[in-house]
Design a protein around this motif. Structure first.
Motif, PDB file in Angstrom:
ATOM      1  N   VAL A  18      -2.850  -0.793  -9.979  1.00 52.56           N
ATOM      2  CA  VAL A  18      -2.674  -2.245 -10.045  1.00 52.56           C
ATOM      3  C   VAL A  18      -2.415  -2.723 -11.464  1.00 52.56           C
ATOM      4  O   VAL A  18      -1.963  -3.851 -11.677  1.00 52.56           O
TER       5      VAL A  18
ATOM      6  N   ASP B 226      -1.602  -6.331   1.354  1.00 54.88           N
ATOM      7  CA  ASP B 226      -1.758  -4.891   1.147  1.00 54.88           C
ATOM      8  C   ASP B 226      -2.480  -4.267   2.341  1.00 54.88           C
ATOM      9  O   ASP B 226      -2.345  -4.748   3.474  1.00 54.88           O
TER      10      ASP B 226
ATOM     11  N   LEU C 207     -14.583  -2.347  -6.383  1.00 54.04           N
ATOM     12  CA  LEU C 207     -14.025  -3.622  -5.949  1.00 54.04           C
ATOM     13  C   LEU C 207     -15.160  -4.622  -5.837  1.00 54.04           C
ATOM     14  O   LEU C 207     -16.288  -4.240  -5.515  1.00 54.04           O
TER      15      LEU C 207
ATOM     16  N   ARG D 247      -1.156   4.526  -1.115  1.00 56.76           N
ATOM     17  CA  ARG D 247      -1.950   3.948  -2.204  1.00 56.76           C
ATOM     18  C   ARG D 247      -1.624   4.638  -3.535  1.00 56.76           C
ATOM     19  O   ARG D 247      -2.472   4.727  -4.416  1.00 56.76           O
TER      20      ARG D 247
ATOM     21  N   ASP E 189      -9.358   3.271  -6.071  1.00 57.99           N
ATOM     22  CA  ASP E 189      -9.945   2.117  -6.753  1.00 57.99           C
ATOM     23  C   ASP E 189      -9.984   2.274  -8.267  1.00 57.99           C
ATOM     24  O   ASP E 189     -10.095   1.287  -8.995  1.00 57.99           O
TER      25      ASP E 189
ATOM     26  N   ALA F 185       0.820  -1.218   0.000  1.00 56.70           N
ATOM     27  CA  ALA F 185       0.000   0.000   0.000  1.00 56.70           C
ATOM     28  C   ALA F 185       0.850   1.262   0.000  1.00 56.70           C
ATOM     29  O   ALA F 185       0.336   2.350  -0.260  1.00 56.70           O
TER      30      ALA F 185
ATOM     31  N   TYR G 162      -8.258  -5.402  -9.418  1.00 56.91           N
ATOM     32  CA  TYR G 162      -7.885  -5.581  -8.021  1.00 56.91           C
ATOM     33  C   TYR G 162      -7.966  -7.050  -7.604  1.00 56.91           C
ATOM     34  O   TYR G 162      -7.125  -7.532  -6.826  1.00 56.91           O
TER      35      TYR G 162
ATOM     36  N   TYR H 121      -7.636  -2.185   0.148  1.00 58.73           N
ATOM     37  CA  TYR H 121      -7.669  -2.022  -1.304  1.00 58.73           C
ATOM     38  C   TYR H 121      -8.675  -0.956  -1.726  1.00 58.73           C
ATOM     39  O   TYR H 121      -9.832  -0.948  -1.291  1.00 58.73           O
TER      40      TYR H 121
ATOM     41  N   HIS I 182      -7.457 -10.120   4.006  1.00 56.48           N
ATOM     42  CA  HIS I 182      -7.302  -8.719   3.607  1.00 56.48           C
ATOM     43  C   HIS I 182      -8.306  -7.894   4.386  1.00 56.48           C
ATOM     44  O   HIS I 182      -9.444  -8.324   4.612  1.00 56.48           O
TER      45      HIS I 182
ATOM     46  N   ASN J  44      -4.744  -8.982  -6.112  1.00 66.23           N
ATOM     47  CA  ASN J  44      -4.733  -9.715  -4.849  1.00 66.23           C
ATOM     48  C   ASN J  44      -4.323 -11.166  -5.063  1.00 66.23           C
ATOM     49  O   ASN J  44      -3.533 -11.724  -4.291  1.00 66.23           O
TER      50      ASN J  44
END
Length: 668
Positions: free
Chosen positions: A108, A140, A251, A104, A149, A75, A219, A143, A242, A223
């Motif tokens: 990704v 992380d 997400l 952040r 995001d 992160a 995402y 998220y 998580h 992950n």
């Protein structure tokens, strides 16, 4: 039961560490989470790894009987990485690259960032994956939180185009799904398709929804990248989780959860600048959502608020009793471990005013003593309580894609999906019905009522489940704006409520969007809402019954007398349609009738009081009673039988007095 704290040894002199550990042992801590923001220390320059600080901290903690949860540090990519590889940085909808300087700060979709992620996660897993006192891993941190995001850069755009090609197969299929003939938006090459950066008006709704889906899938893949590396190196005894933030981000927590052993959650009932905590129903709803994310499996709270929170603005100071109350609420609704954020307030950095169990001076005071009381109690009955079963009778529908569709087209400045979801959830919460959150993937078996708020973006699989559920004898509650959109975010051509029309036994030919400050009224004409009046806000569906009976009508508008709420017999079941946003008192009255007809157990208590019943072994029951009021004590009527306080052994029967912010666990 694991009960612990979030600890940042890197933020304190090593000379302080022994005192921290001594106080943790006094408190009763048996687990800490560390290292989720430690990348710079672990890799001070590219390819150079140094875990010595965390080795020392882990040795000190574990020598004192404290287990470890390790966070992968992704992160917070370090400054050298952002400087040497600026392509890792995210881009906002205006095309502006987000700078290094907070957290952040990555996308990704960056191949470069994925490469660095693989390296650091592998090094960590090789280092600590067989450590006997490292019990688990957090991938992380939160998220997608803080608007991370969605990213709109060139690498994101190319990845989005590839995702679309895989989904649709051909441009003809994409153009058809999005209706790109509108405004001459037809695409003749994949490279022409943009990410939805700022435009003069608004982007195509189909593109916007697919972009959210793409971001969510990105995402999920990111992950899984971490999980796959961890699984390759860590012990079978170590878990992977998580810590989610459930705020309608782009997400899909359910998809991510499939790759995790269980999910975790960061529980902040109040945050910087808020004058008071969010409503107790909103906190309960978050816990229900956590429990349902992995099909009813228990979850961990990896950040449980322990002091006033805030960055540049500080929030409400939790009163004496709040820490215990919010802890008990979490466990009652499915949490299996509690880790408090944070051990001690930081003296520097963005989170200087995120207060912890200890404040900046590191001295134990009121909060320390309250947490100690909670820890002592949970040592006595925590394991037995966690092992009990939560059995829901009322399901409340939540699909993040529906939330995205509402964010794209809210249609009224009085509308927020989060608030309207809470409106329809709160009626069940106030009656202390056993609630759960259901999704398109959920089984509806065992539920006596399913509430489906603002079902704007329909899901064909769930629609068919609802029809079968009602036909087989279930009770369904629909609300305004049901059945409007198809999965591609285009409006149905079937008279509203679209595919749900036969189920509800109505048609909606017209509707009115009400803005902030606008309202009309509804009056009940049957059952428990007979002659009861409520403001009608946000939206008014003008209902034409086909087979449904009318329960309430509009007042004070040109459509006065038009049905606002209906009930329809469908197969062996009943389907209610609530065509407007009514006030809590009105909805609770309506729900009383609905739940009584459906056989849902309800418990009538003062508005501030929450009661959760869980089933133990051999017919035993665990009853958690919580008074969320900071000022009022309440006399509470207990369910039938004799109940024993799990902590003191004192017995109760009939009514009990619950002090303000009082909370206790009773066993029968």
């Amino acid at each position: 039961m694991f009960i612990g704290v979030d600890y940042y040894p890197e933020q304190w002199p090593k000379s302080r560490w022994p005192e921290d550990v001594r106080l943790m042992k006094e408190l009763g801590v048996n687990v800490v989470r560390i290292a989720e923001f430690g990348w710079q220390l672990m890799e001070p320059e590219e390819g150079v790894y140094d875990f010595s600080l965390f080795d020392e901290a882990i040795d000190l903690l574990t020598e004192n009987g404290i287990k470890i949860i390790l966070g992968t540090p992704t992160a917070t990519p370090p400054a050298w990485m952002a400087h040497q590889y600026p392509e890792i940085l995210p881009v906002d909808e205006n095309g502006v690259t987000i700078s290094f300087g907070a957290r952040r700060h990555y996308t990704v979709n960056s191949k470069t960032y994925q490469k660095f992620t693989r390296k650091i996660v592998r090094k960590l897993a090789e280092k600590y994956g067989q450590h006997p006192d490292v019990i688990g891993w957090q991938t992380d941190n939160e998220y997608g939180h803080e608007k991370s995001d969605r990213s709109y850069g060139d690498e994101d755009r190319m990845a989005f185009q590839e995702w679309l090609s895989n989904k649709y197969g051909s441009l003809d299929a994409l153009n058809e799904a999005w209706g790109t003939v509108f405004w001459s938006q037809t695409y003749t090459a994949w490279e022409q398709i943009p990410v939805p950066r700022k435009v003069f008006q608004e982007h195509n709704p189909g593109l916007l929804l697919d972009f959210d889906r793409f971001c969510a899938d990105s995402y999920t893949a990111y992950n899984k990248l971490q999980v796959d590396i961890l699984r390759e190196h860590i012990s079978d005894q170590q878990f992977i989780t998580h810590n989610f933030v459930f705020t309608e981000l782009a997400l899909k927590q359910r998809d991510i959860a499939k790759d995790l052993d269980f999910i975790s959650f960061d529980n902040y009932p109040v945050w910087g600048g808020l004058p008071e905590p969010i409503p107790p129903a909103a906190i309960a709803q978050q816990h229900d959502l956590c429990r349902s994310t992995k099909a009813g499996k228990g979850y961990w709270v990896l950040e449980e608020l322990s002091g006033a929170q805030g960055w540049s603005h500080i929030g409400y100071l939790p009163r004496s009793g709040h820490i215990k109350l919010w802890t008990y609420q979490a466990i009652a609704r499915g949490a299996e471990a509690i880790v408090y954020f944070r051990w001690r307030a930081a003296r520097f950095g963005t989170e200087e005013f995120c207060h912890g169990i200890l404040d900046h001076d590191g001295k134990p005071r009121r909060k320390f003593e309250e947490v100690k009381e909670v820890f002592n109690a949970l040592k006595i009955f925590g394991d037995e309580w966690v092992a009990t079963k939560y059995k829901a009778e009322v399901g409340v529908y939540y699909d993040v894609e529906n939330a995205w569709a509402w964010r794209i087209q809210p249609q009224s400045d009085a509308f927020t999906h989060k608030q309207e979801l809470l409106r329809f959830y709160s009626g069940a919460y106030r009656l202390n019905a056993a609630t759960d959150m259901v999704s398109p993937e959920s089984s509806l078996d065992g539920l006596k009522t399913v509430i489906v708020p603002v079902y704007f973006l329909t899901n064909p699989v769930f629609t068919e489940k609802l029809k079968k559920y009602a036909a087989d004898g279930g009770t369904v509650v629909l609300s305004y704006r049901a059945g409007v959109k198809e999965p591609n975010n285009a409006v149905t051509e079937i008279t509203l409520p679209g595919e749900l029309g036969e189920l509800a036994g109505i048609e909606v030919h017209e509707y009115e969007s009400l803005q902030n400050g606008q309202q009309t009224r509804v009056t009940g004409i049957a059952g428990n809402i007979m002659d009861i009046m409520s403001p009608a806000t946000v939206w008014c569906d003008l209902i034409e019954p086909k087979s449904a009976e009318v329960l309430a009508v509009y007042r004070d508008a040109f459509y006065e007398g038009t049905p606002a709420i209906t009930k329809n017999k469908y197969g062996k079941g009943n389907v209610y349609y609530i065509g407007t946003a009514v006030e809590d008192y009105f909805l609770v009255r309506l729900y009383r009738d609905i739940f009584a007809q459906a056989g849902v157990q309800t418990i009538e208590l003062p508005d501030d009081v929450e009661m959760v019943i869980r089933d133990g072994e051999a017919g035993s029951k665990f009853l958690c009673v919580l008074n969320h009021s900071t000022t009022a004590s309440h006399r509470v009527s207990l369910p039938k039988g004799t109940w024993k306080d799990a902590m003191t052994g004192e017995t109760f029967k009939g009514d009990v007095r619950l002090q303000s912010l009082g909370s206790f666990l009773l066993i029968q």
